[in-house]
Design a protein around this motif. Structure first.
Motif, PDB file in Angstrom:
ATOM      1  N   ASN A  96      31.647  49.796  -4.130  1.00 30.39           N
ATOM      2  CA  ASN A  96      31.054  49.145  -5.296  1.00 30.39           C
ATOM      3  C   ASN A  96      31.077  47.625  -5.260  1.00 30.39           C
ATOM      4  O   ASN A  96      30.822  46.979  -6.285  1.00 30.39           O
ATOM      5  N   ALA A  97      31.375  47.019  -4.124  1.00 26.89           N
ATOM      6  CA  ALA A  97      31.382  45.556  -4.019  1.00 26.89           C
ATOM      7  C   ALA A  97      29.950  45.071  -3.800  1.00 26.89           C
ATOM      8  O   ALA A  97      29.507  44.877  -2.670  1.00 26.89           O
ATOM      9  N   THR A  98      29.213  44.916  -4.897  1.00 23.05           N
ATOM     10  CA  THR A  98      27.792  44.593  -4.811  1.00 23.05           C
ATOM     11  C   THR A  98      27.489  43.274  -5.505  1.00 23.05           C
ATOM     12  O   THR A  98      28.172  42.853  -6.433  1.00 23.05           O
ATOM     13  N   VAL A  99      26.421  42.613  -5.033  1.00 20.29           N
ATOM     14  CA  VAL A  99      25.861  41.417  -5.658  1.00 20.29           C
ATOM     15  C   VAL A  99      24.376  41.685  -5.857  1.00 20.29           C
ATOM     16  O   VAL A  99      23.687  42.129  -4.935  1.00 20.29           O
ATOM     17  N   ARG A 100      23.884  41.404  -7.068  1.00 18.51           N
ATOM     18  CA  ARG A 100      22.472  41.649  -7.386  1.00 18.51           C
ATOM     19  C   ARG A 100      21.768  40.339  -7.707  1.00 18.51           C
ATOM     20  O   ARG A 100      22.369  39.430  -8.284  1.00 18.51           O
ATOM     21  N   SER A 101      20.490  40.279  -7.343  1.00 20.94           N
ATOM     22  CA  SER A 101      19.727  39.064  -7.607  1.00 20.94           C
ATOM     23  C   SER A 101      18.238  39.379  -7.667  1.00 20.94           C
ATOM     24  O   SER A 101      17.745  40.224  -6.913  1.00 20.94           O
ATOM     25  N   ASP A 102      17.541  38.705  -8.577  1.00 19.50           N
ATOM     26  CA  ASP A 102      16.077  38.766  -8.624  1.00 19.50           C
ATOM     27  C   ASP A 102      15.533  37.557  -7.881  1.00 19.50           C
ATOM     28  O   ASP A 102      15.970  36.415  -8.121  1.00 19.50           O
TER      29      ASP A 102
END
Length: 238
Positions: free
Chosen positions: A148-154
């Protein structure tokens, strides 16, 4: 004659193109409709008169268009892909580059289906590489490790330009083992279940000494072996 460009005023693409040609004719099955696949930058095709669907792909950027071929005519067809490039660089919060093979990217289109889900454009992409995409808005999910070590970006990809994004990951590698006594050997064939503070299962695995990279936070882990369960709470710091 088929040619493709990145933008309307750019030079023709000279490598990396894949062309697929189909007959646009009702009553034909899928196999009969396929005319061929061509990897030349500017293929010259001799086709029977009629309607065709031609698909040009350059990486994940693509365009499909209907073309009408008339007898005795030479038809040049220019495909403007309206494409750009995206490069995602992954690092740790310490500023060091993320170790090789520890980060993968999933890229989603901005459009959503009737259930509100985004369409996945690409799965498991590697950071640091240039990914060719049609111009538009995309949602990037960068995952460090397998949990679950996630980074999100638009991000917005513009035609004819390279968009660069930095994903800074905060997580830690956690190793588990079930023992009969302190400092003892790990018991094999143990079933593991990791959950967050809300009780949502994050990861399940089987093994003697499993390791997972987890985002900073509080967790509980349950180990099951020979019909018995053992539970422990723990915290993770990036």
């Amino acid at each position: 004659t088929l040619v493709a460009t990145i933008t309307d005023d750019s030079q023709p693409i000279d490598q990396g193109l894949i062309w697929r040609v189909y007959r646009d004719q009702k009553g034909l099955d899928e196999k009969s409709r396929v005319v061929g696949t061509f990897r030349e930058a500017a293929p010259v095709l001799r086709l029977e008169p009629g309607n065709y669907m031609i698909h040009a792909a350059f990486g994940r950027a693509h365009l499909m268009r209907k073309v009408k071929i008339a007898a005795g005519r030479s038809v040049p067809e220019k495909f403007v892909l309206n494409a750009g490039g995206l490069r995602v660089n992954a690092s740790l919060i310490s500023g060091e580059p993320a170790p090789e093979h520890t980060v993968h990217l999933d890229i989603y289109a901005d459009e959503r289906d009737q259930f509100g889900q985004r369409t996945k454009v690409m799965a498991g992409a590697k950071p640091g590489l240039v990914i060719r995409l049609n111009a538009g808005l995309y949602h990037i999910v960068s995952t460090y490790g397998d949990a679950n070590a996630t980074v999100r970006s638009d991000v917005i990809v513009e035609a004819g330009k390279l968009t660069e994004v930095s994903a800074s990951h905060g997580g830690a590698k956690v190793t588990f083992k079930l023992v009969t006594e302190q400092g003892g050997n790990a018991i094999p064939d143990t079933q593991w279940s990791l959950a967050n503070t809300q009780g949502e299962v994050i990861k399940e695995s089987v093994g003697a000494v499993p390791s997972h990279i987890l985002a900073a936070g509080n967790y509980s882990v349950t180990a099951r072996h020979s019909g018995k369960s053992f539970r422990r709470e723990f915290s993770v710091k990036a």
